[in-house]
Structure formats: C-alpha cells, structure tokens
Design a protein around this motif. Structure first.
Motif, PDB file in Angstrom:
ATOM      1  N   LEU A 195       0.934  -0.937   0.216  1.00  0.00           N
ATOM      2  CA  LEU A 195      -0.136  -0.188   0.131  1.00  0.00           C
ATOM      3  C   LEU A 195       1.102   1.417   0.170  1.00  0.00           C
ATOM      4  N   GLY A 196       2.152   0.743   0.469  1.00  0.00           N
ATOM      5  CA  GLY A 196       3.014   2.413   0.527  1.00  0.00           C
ATOM      6  C   GLY A 196       2.526   2.785   1.251  1.00  0.00           C
ATOM      7  N   GLU A 197       2.622   2.695   2.996  1.00  0.00           N
ATOM      8  CA  GLU A 197       2.236   3.319   4.173  1.00  0.00           C
ATOM      9  C   GLU A 197       3.115   2.938   4.815  1.00  0.00           C
ATOM     10  N   PRO A 198       4.746   3.211   5.134  1.00  0.00           N
ATOM     11  CA  PRO A 198       4.954   2.625   6.373  1.00  0.00           C
ATOM     12  C   PRO A 198       4.792   2.634   7.949  1.00  0.00           C
ATOM     13  N   ASP A 199       3.465   3.913   7.895  1.00  0.00           N
ATOM     14  CA  ASP A 199       2.937   4.171   9.214  1.00  0.00           C
ATOM     15  C   ASP A 199       1.869   3.572   9.327  1.00  0.00           C
ATOM     16  N   LEU A 200       1.662   2.512   8.037  1.00  0.00           N
ATOM     17  CA  LEU A 200       0.415   1.804   8.492  1.00  0.00           C
ATOM     18  C   LEU A 200       0.883   0.505   9.436  1.00  0.00           C
ATOM     19  N   ILE A 209     -17.551  -4.207  -1.423  1.00  0.00           N
ATOM     20  CA  ILE A 209     -18.835  -3.047  -2.430  1.00  0.00           C
ATOM     21  C   ILE A 209     -17.801  -2.143  -0.934  1.00  0.00           C
ATOM     22  N   LYS A 210     -17.972  -2.755   0.459  1.00  0.00           N
ATOM     23  CA  LYS A 210     -17.901  -1.552   1.229  1.00  0.00           C
ATOM     24  C   LYS A 210     -16.746  -0.999   2.090  1.00  0.00           C
ATOM     25  N   ARG A 211     -15.132  -2.250   1.871  1.00  0.00           N
ATOM     26  CA  ARG A 211     -13.950  -2.081   2.380  1.00  0.00           C
ATOM     27  C   ARG A 211     -13.029  -2.045   1.224  1.00  0.00           C
ATOM     28  N   VAL A 212     -13.392  -2.418   0.186  1.00  0.00           N
ATOM     29  CA  VAL A 212     -11.908  -2.883  -0.631  1.00  0.00           C
ATOM     30  C   VAL A 212     -11.755  -1.126  -1.468  1.00  0.00           C
ATOM     31  N   ASP A 213     -12.950  -0.029  -1.522  1.00  0.00           N
ATOM     32  CA  ASP A 213     -12.918   0.896  -2.099  1.00  0.00           C
ATOM     33  C   ASP A 213     -11.734   1.546  -1.450  1.00  0.00           C
ATOM     34  N   VAL A 214     -11.954   1.176   0.148  1.00  0.00           N
ATOM     35  CA  VAL A 214     -11.731   2.012   0.919  1.00  0.00           C
ATOM     36  C   VAL A 214      -9.793   1.812   0.838  1.00  0.00           C
ATOM     37  N   ILE A 215      -9.223   0.642   0.724  1.00  0.00           N
ATOM     38  CA  ILE A 215      -7.809  -0.364   0.505  1.00  0.00           C
ATOM     39  C   ILE A 215      -7.478   0.526  -1.116  1.00  0.00           C
ATOM     40  N   LEU A 216      -8.485   0.429  -1.906  1.00  0.00           N
ATOM     41  CA  LEU A 216      -8.150   1.274  -3.186  1.00  0.00           C
ATOM     42  C   LEU A 216      -8.167   2.581  -3.610  1.00  0.00           C
ATOM     43  N   ILE A 217      -8.489   3.397  -2.439  1.00  0.00           N
ATOM     44  CA  ILE A 217      -8.178   4.845  -2.551  1.00  0.00           C
ATOM     45  C   ILE A 217      -6.848   5.114  -1.618  1.00  0.00           C
ATOM     46  N   GLY A 218      -6.729   4.279  -0.650  1.00  0.00           N
ATOM     47  CA  GLY A 218      -4.736   4.178   0.089  1.00  0.00           C
ATOM     48  C   GLY A 218      -4.772   4.017  -0.981  1.00  0.00           C
ATOM     49  N   PHE A 219      -4.523   2.983  -2.297  1.00  0.00           N
ATOM     50  CA  PHE A 219      -3.424   2.402  -2.636  1.00  0.00           C
ATOM     51  C   PHE A 219      -3.149   3.503  -3.913  1.00  0.00           C
ATOM     52  N   PHE A 220      -4.499   4.284  -4.840  1.00  0.00           N
ATOM     53  CA  PHE A 220      -4.583   4.819  -5.864  1.00  0.00           C
ATOM     54  C   PHE A 220      -3.751   6.456  -5.686  1.00  0.00           C
ATOM     55  N   LEU A 221      -3.956   6.944  -4.067  1.00  0.00           N
ATOM     56  CA  LEU A 221      -4.341   8.251  -3.320  1.00  0.00           C
ATOM     57  C   LEU A 221      -3.491   8.372  -1.770  1.00  0.00           C
ATOM     58  N   ASN A 222      -4.047   8.558  -1.294  1.00  0.00           N
ATOM     59  CA  ASN A 222      -3.726   8.737  -0.502  1.00  0.00           C
ATOM     60  C   ASN A 222      -4.356   8.528   1.565  1.00  0.00           C
ATOM     61  N   ILE A 257     -11.283   0.584  -9.541  1.00  0.00           N
ATOM     62  CA  ILE A 257      -9.651   0.535 -10.468  1.00  0.00           C
ATOM     63  C   ILE A 257     -10.243   1.639 -11.976  1.00  0.00           C
ATOM     64  N   ILE A 258     -11.406   1.643 -12.167  1.00  0.00           N
ATOM     65  CA  ILE A 258     -11.380   2.555 -13.607  1.00  0.00           C
ATOM     66  C   ILE A 258     -11.201   4.465 -13.130  1.00  0.00           C
ATOM     67  N   LEU A 259     -12.675   4.105 -12.252  1.00  0.00           N
ATOM     68  CA  LEU A 259     -13.113   5.217 -11.491  1.00  0.00           C
ATOM     69  C   LEU A 259     -11.578   6.210 -10.451  1.00  0.00           C
ATOM     70  N   ILE A 260     -11.635   5.277  -9.835  1.00  0.00           N
ATOM     71  CA  ILE A 260     -10.645   6.200  -8.444  1.00  0.00           C
ATOM     72  C   ILE A 260      -9.660   6.949  -9.024  1.00  0.00           C
ATOM     73  N   PRO A 261      -8.574   6.403  -9.650  1.00  0.00           N
ATOM     74  CA  PRO A 261      -7.885   6.902 -10.583  1.00  0.00           C
ATOM     75  C   PRO A 261      -8.061   8.448 -11.669  1.00  0.00           C
ATOM     76  N   THR A 262      -9.274   8.414 -11.841  1.00  0.00           N
ATOM     77  CA  THR A 262      -9.921   9.342 -12.639  1.00  0.00           C
ATOM     78  C   THR A 262     -10.671  10.049 -12.228  1.00  0.00           C
ATOM     79  N   ILE A 263     -11.641  10.244 -11.551  1.00  0.00           N
ATOM     80  CA  ILE A 263     -12.814  11.068 -10.494  1.00  0.00           C
ATOM     81  C   ILE A 263     -12.061  11.223  -9.363  1.00  0.00           C
ATOM     82  N   GLY A 264     -11.118  10.322  -8.731  1.00  0.00           N
ATOM     83  CA  GLY A 264     -11.033  10.624  -7.522  1.00  0.00           C
ATOM     84  C   GLY A 264     -12.136  10.078  -6.520  1.00  0.00           C
ATOM     85  N   ILE A 265     -11.778  10.374  -5.187  1.00  0.00           N
ATOM     86  CA  ILE A 265     -13.193   9.791  -4.546  1.00  0.00           C
ATOM     87  C   ILE A 265     -14.364   9.535  -4.494  1.00  0.00           C
TER      88      ILE A 265
END
Length: 488
Positions: free
Chosen positions: A114-119, A237-250, A384-392
């Motif tokens: 996830l690129g988050e050592p503070d985790l 549906i309810k949790r992986v979106d949060v993980i993907l936001i952490g992966f693609f964004l911050n 995976i398609i929408l987060i990198p393009t229009i964010g959260i």
C-alpha cells in the motif's frame, strides 16, 4: 405474544442499541476527526478496512449458517442446537488460527504494497482486533438465530460504551491512531467476555440429543459457503474501495471517504435494526406455511424503508455542504461531494437491510451469493477505473451503481419466494416519494439561510415536521401505528 409484538419487541431492542451506538459513535467520529489529523484518521480506518477483509475470511459464514439452522431446529429438534454451536465454534477457531497466522506473517508486506509504512504499528495491533471482533460478531449472529434480539442488542451497547471510553482516553493522552485502535480492541475484549457468558447460559438451556443428526455438520459447512461468497461481495463493495483509495490516492483521501461512509452508516442504523430483528421471522412464518403473513411482514418493512429514507436521502444531499464543515471542520470540505453521492445509497442500503438477510433465512443464500459475487467484481472493476480518473467521488459512484443492481436482484428473489402485492407496494412507494419531494423543496428553500449549528438543526427539524405532517395527513402513516411502535 403475537407475531407483531415479537417483531416490534426485537426491533425496539435493536433500535435502542443502534441509536445508542449512533449517538456515541457519532461523538467518537467527531472527536477523532478533531483530535487526529486527516492523515492519521485515514490510516486508522484504512487499517480497519483491511481487518474487515481478514475477518470475512476468518468467520467464513459459519455464524450465519449456524443461526439459520438454529432457527430451523429450535421448533422441531432443539436437541441438535448444542451440536450446531460446537461445530460452528470449531470451524471458526480453525479458520481464525490459519488466517491469523497468515496475517501476522504478511503484515509488513501489506503496508509495503500500500506504500504506507506508517500503517505497520496499526497492523501489529490488528490481530487482536480480528480475534475479538470475530467472536463478538459470532455471538450476535447466534443470538439472532435464537431470535434473542435483546441479548444481541446488549452486546452492541456494551461494545459501544467501552470502545468510546477507551478510544477517547487513549487519544487524548497522546497515543494518536494506534491508541484509538487499542481502544477499539479493549471494547471488543470486554464485549467478548460478556458475550461468552450469555452464550453459555443460552445454550445450556438446550439438552443435547443422544447423538448428532447424520450430516448436520456437513450441512452447516456447506451452507456457510454461499453465505461467505455473499459476505465477500459485501466486503468488496464496502471495504475494498477504501483500500483502493489508499493505494491510488493517499490517507487524506481515505479520511474524506471514510467520514462520508460513516455518516451514511449512522443514517441507516434504524433500517439495520429492523432488518436484523425481522429476518428470522420470514423463515419462521414460511416454515409454518404462512406465506401470506411473511409477505405482509416484508411489504410493511419495505414501505417503512421507502417512507423513512426517501426524504432522508433528499435531505442529506441538500444539507451536506454546510453539515460536513460545521461538524467536522473545514479540513474535511473535500468529503462534501462524496456525501452527496452517497445520499442515493441511503435508500438503497435501507431496502437491502430488510431484504438480504431474510433471503438467507429462506434458504436462498446460494442465489444471493451468485448475485453478490457478480456485483462485487463489477464494483472492484469500476473502482479501479473511476478512482484514478475522478478520485473519491468515483468510488462512491461505483458503490451506488453496483449496489443498486444488487438490491434490485434481491427484491426480485423475494418476489419469487413470497406472494407480494405489487399494486400496493407501487401505490405506497409513489405516495412516499411525493411526500419526500415536497419536503425536499421546502428544505432546499430554507437551506440558503444555513449559517451555523442552530440554523442547521432548525432546517432539519422543519423538514422532519413537514414529513410527519404530510405522512399523517395523507394517511400514509396512521397515528395509532406510531403509538403502537412506541408501546403507548
């Protein structure tokens, strides 16, 4: 006690517990948003989302499967219930051992991916969270199977109380996100001990049959498989979106998104309460041959959800802008469009709560699992398609679209199982939507004058008053029904 009184009693107990949870969890949400930075807040709930995925694998649907068979055997062969409990506990323990060991080994790799050592410090505490949350959820589901909704509700209140006290205490004295997670764990440990005592006393009342029914353990295991697939879809549906936001964004984006989802979770608590208490009753009535009575129960529940949550969805969309910044601070302004997108999800989720679990009790877990699994995969792809393009906001849109299709499928399955009166359902739905529209128009006109907390409360209160007046005046809600639900 009549069926209506049993349903109302269970619903009232669960609703009180959920409202208690809403109040204290809401306070906790605001306190953490104020005491932690948006990044720390995001890391905390990113870790909890990861734990939720692990917990899904750990529970493997055994508690829900056991609850279904407890409901079936309680009338006809209660001597099998102790065997159901023992088998389900054994299955859960084995799954927990395997998954817990694997999670401990791969903690460092997860934070690196996830690129988050503070985790990493949060993941170290995570194994305790996974163990005790799994057991608390097991107890609540088993009590649901026994239709002992008050015991299940009591566990929720105990967990909420201790969680609030220890999370706030540890964060205030300076332990930040790690301290908050430890506070969650303390609440779960206390609740687990209390739940173990209640479970022992409940099962002790059932004397074991001379021998276990042939194939019972196998049926318990096999029925857990489709339930696991359904639960997997829910987590995706309810949790992986949060993980993907952490992966693609911050983590800051995770914080915005998490605040938005938690607001929605608070709003739909009453729907969750009704669904939790009424679901075993569908199966109970069908097993007695009362298909029309089961259909009436579902239709009334569906009508209540549309009547309550159509105006809630409209109102939430209209007041999201001032509400988020007034309650959580200007730092969370980025969450506003997400809350507005999720306002549609409020009604969808409410209908899901009174439909989905009922299908499991009616023996349709396999069909629901196929539907949920298909929708969940679509949800991940859209994220995976929408987060990198229009964010959260893209993550919220993906959830609304896919869950809308899923709930439509659930309602169709319920239609196949019960003789529903669709003319009555359509008429009630149209009336509820018209009332919601009128309320929304007035709230929209008043929202231009919102400048502070008191103005926000006044607008919301006015909207509720208008909704109640219109509902009673048009006959959609009868005053005697309100008194009956309040026990007057």
């Amino acid at each position: 006690m009549s069926l209506r009184k049993k349903v109302v009693s269970g619903f009232s107990a669960e609703l009180v517990a959920q409202l208690f949870g809403v109040i204290f969890s809401g306070l906790l949400l605001v306190i953490l948003a104020r005491l932690l930075t948006a990044e720390q807040y995001g890391l905390l709930y990113l870790s909890i989302s990861i734990f939720s995925v692990i917990i899904l694998i750990t529970s493997f649907g055994f508690s829900r499967s056991a609850a279904r068979y407890i409901t079936d055997y309680e009338e006809n062969d209660p001597g099998q219930i102790p065997y159901i409990i023992r088998a389900s506990l054994l299955y859960c323990a084995v799954a927990l051992l395997v998954v817990g060991f694997s999670f401990t080994v791969f903690q460092e790799q997860i934070s690196h991916w996830l690129g988050e050592p503070d985790l990493q410090p949060l993941l170290l505490v995570g194994i305790l969270y996974i163990i005790f949350y799994s057991f608390v959820e097991y107890c609540r589901r088993i009590f649901q199977g026994f239709k002992s909704i008050k015991k299940s509700a009591t566990l929720h209140v105990v967990n909420t109380s201790f969680k609030f006290v220890f999370v706030v205490l540890l964060v205030v004295i300076g332990f930040d996100a790690v301290g908050a997670l430890v506070g969650y764990v303390v609440g779960l440990v206390v609740t687990s001990l209390f739940g173990a005592v209640l479970l022992y006393r409940t099962v002790k009342a059932y004397e074991s049959s001379a021998k276990v029914e042939p194939g019972l353990r196998r049926k318990l295991f096999e029925y857990s498989l489709p339930i696991t697939l359904t639960s997997s879809g829910t987590v995706l549906i309810k949790r992986v979106d949060v993980i993907l936001i952490g992966f693609f964004l911050n983590p800051v984006a995770v914080g915005y998104y998490t605040v938005s989802k938690q607001i929605i979770d608070f709003v739909v608590k009453p729907a969750n309460s009704l669904g939790f208490s009424i679901s075993p009753r569908y199966s109970e009535q069908v097993s007695k041959g009362n298909y029309s009575r089961a259909a009436t129960l579902y239709q009334d529940a569906l009508h209540s959800m549309v009547l309550l949550y159509a105006p809630a969805a409209i109102g939430l969309f209209l007041v999201a802008d001032p509400a988020v910044t007034l309650i959580f601070g200007q730092e969370y302004h980025g969450a506003i469009p997400v809350v507005q997108m999720f306002s549609i999800y409020v009604l969808i989720q409410a209908i899901s709560y009174v439909t989905g679990s009922g299908l499991d009790y009616l023996g349709k877990a396999k069909f629901r699992a196929i539907l949920k699994g298909t929708i969940a995969v679509g949800n991940v792809v859209l994220n995976i398609i929408l987060i990198p393009t229009i964010g959260i906001t893209g993550a919220a849109l993906a959830t609304v679209l896919t869950y809308g299709f899923y709930v439509t499928g659930n309602v169709y399955l319920m239609h196949c199982e019960l003789p529903l009166d669709w003319a009555k359902i359509a008429a009630n739905t149209i009336k509820a939507l018209l009332i919601a529209s009128v309320m929304g128009a007035i709230v929209f006109a008043l929202s231009a004058y919102i400048t502070g907390y008191l103005s926000l409360i006044a607008v919301i209160g006015t909207g509720i008053a208008i909704w109640a007046t219109l509902s009673i005046a048009t006959g959609v809600v009868e005053p005697q029904e309100i008194r009956a639900h309040m026990g007057v």
